[in-house]
Design an enzyme around this catalytic site. Structure first.
Site, short mmCIF file in Angstrom:
data_model
loop_
_atom_site.label_atom_id
_atom_site.label_comp_id
_atom_site.label_asym_id
_atom_site.label_seq_id
_atom_site.Cartn_x
_atom_site.Cartn_y
_atom_site.Cartn_z
N LYS A 224 34.20 34.32 49.40
CA LYS A 224 34.12 34.53 47.91
C LYS A 224 33.53 33.39 47.38
O LYS A 224 33.39 32.34 47.73
CB LYS A 224 35.38 34.75 47.52
CG LYS A 224 36.30 36.08 47.88
CD LYS A 224 37.34 36.17 46.89
CE LYS A 224 38.13 37.70 47.56
NZ LYS A 224 39.09 38.12 46.55
N TYR B 82 35.19 47.11 44.23
CA TYR B 82 36.35 47.05 44.04
C TYR B 82 36.91 48.20 43.07
O TYR B 82 37.91 48.18 42.37
CB TYR B 82 36.93 45.53 43.22
CG TYR B 82 36.70 44.54 44.06
CD1 TYR B 82 37.89 44.34 44.93
CD2 TYR B 82 36.07 43.31 44.16
CE1 TYR B 82 38.34 43.30 45.84
CE2 TYR B 82 36.37 42.41 44.65
CZ TYR B 82 37.10 42.18 45.94
OH TYR B 82 37.41 41.17 46.60
N ASN C 33 40.51 33.34 45.52
CA ASN C 33 41.47 33.37 46.50
C ASN C 33 40.73 33.20 48.04
O ASN C 33 41.22 33.40 48.90
CB ASN C 33 42.80 34.27 46.86
CG ASN C 33 41.98 35.81 47.03
OD1 ASN C 33 40.88 35.95 47.11
ND2 ASN C 33 42.76 36.55 47.29
N HIS D 204 37.83 37.56 51.22
CA HIS D 204 38.47 38.90 51.32
C HIS D 204 38.27 39.53 52.77
O HIS D 204 37.49 39.20 53.63
CB HIS D 204 37.70 39.82 50.36
CG HIS D 204 37.90 41.24 50.52
ND1 HIS D 204 38.76 42.06 49.91
CD2 HIS D 204 37.23 42.00 51.14
CE1 HIS D 204 38.67 42.91 50.20
NE2 HIS D 204 37.75 43.31 51.19
N GLU E 108 33.93 49.86 52.94
CA GLU E 108 33.30 48.55 52.45
C GLU E 108 32.32 47.82 53.41
O GLU E 108 31.40 47.38 52.95
CB GLU E 108 34.36 47.26 52.63
CG GLU E 108 35.42 47.63 51.38
CD GLU E 108 36.77 46.76 51.71
OE1 GLU E 108 37.63 46.75 50.64
OE2 GLU E 108 36.67 45.71 52.72
P1 CMP Z 1 40.92 40.72 47.64
O1 CMP Z 1 41.65 40.81 48.99
O2 CMP Z 1 39.48 40.53 47.55
O3 CMP Z 1 41.27 42.31 47.00
C1 CMP Z 1 41.51 42.28 45.60
C2 CMP Z 1 41.47 41.16 44.96
O4 CMP Z 1 41.92 41.24 43.65
C3 CMP Z 1 42.32 40.13 45.50
O5 CMP Z 1 41.70 39.58 46.92
C4 CMP Z 1 42.35 39.00 44.76
O6 CMP Z 1 41.12 38.21 44.47
C5 CMP Z 1 42.40 39.75 43.28
N1 CMP Z 1 43.76 39.83 42.81
C6 CMP Z 1 44.74 40.59 43.34
N2 CMP Z 1 45.95 40.73 42.56
C7 CMP Z 1 45.51 40.00 41.54
C8 CMP Z 1 46.23 39.56 40.40
N3 CMP Z 1 47.69 39.81 40.23
N4 CMP Z 1 45.65 38.85 39.35
C9 CMP Z 1 44.44 38.49 39.62
N5 CMP Z 1 43.53 38.91 40.80
C10 CMP Z 1 44.32 39.36 41.80
#
Ligand code: CMP
Length: 142
Positions: free
Chosen positions: A11, A51, A114, A117, A128
């Site tokens: 990311k 998403y 985070n 993904h 995806e």
């Molecule tokens: P990802 O695995 O890319 O899948 C969906 C993404 O949404 C997740 O990682 C985070 O980056 C984001 N995400 C999931 N839960 C939350 C949350 N509670 N608040 C903000 N971002 C979130």
């Protein structure tokens, strides 16, 4: 266990921090093969489509903005049980809950930023992978 393909994205936060290479190495060291990789700066519309499954969640708008703040590195990885193994190597979505030694524990700064993904199911991977890669961009490996 079946040979699976999964979509991974390093990311924008991880690319900006200069840890993309270290993250990619984790997957290679686990024996997963890179079939495709590129750097891309997603538009808001492309991130929103990727998403779309989260469109009713309160974090959707913010997530789409975050994913467009800089370039990211999507990849297609292949290996035995690749979807589950990638998720183990990444750790829990929330870095505060991610196990020691996982990518998110080490490199993520928040539940949104985070670092990485990975597809969460075969159905997600089937959506995806072609969302971000055309067939000629994917290189089958033996
Ligand atoms: P990802 O695995 O890319 O899948 C969906 C993404 O949404 C997740 O990682 C985070 O980056 C984001 N995400 C999931 N839960 C939350 C949350 N509670 N608040 C903000 N971002 C979130």
């Amino acid at each position: 266990m079946a040979i699976e393909r999964t979509l991974v994205i390093v990311k924008p936060d991880a690319v900006a921090k200069g840890v993309a290479g270290r993250i990619i190495s984790r997957f290679e060291e686990a024996g997963l093969k890179i079939l495709a990789a590129k750097m891309v700066h997603l538009t808001k519309a492309r991130a929103a489509g990727f998403y779309a499954v989260h469109k009713d969640r309160p974090f959707y708008e913010s997530l789409c903005t975050f994913m467009t703040q800089g370039p990211c590195v999507p990849m297609v990885l292949e290996g035995e049980d690749a979807i589950g193994r990638v998720r183990e190597i990444m750790g829990a979505t929330d870095p505060a809950k991610a196990a020691p030694g996982t990518i998110r524990r080490e490199y993520a700064s928040s539940i949104e930023a985070n670092a990485v993904h990975g597809s969460d199911s075969p159905e997600s991977a089937a959506f995806e992978i072609p969302y971000l890669f055309s067939t000629p961009e994917i290189f089958p490996r033996s």
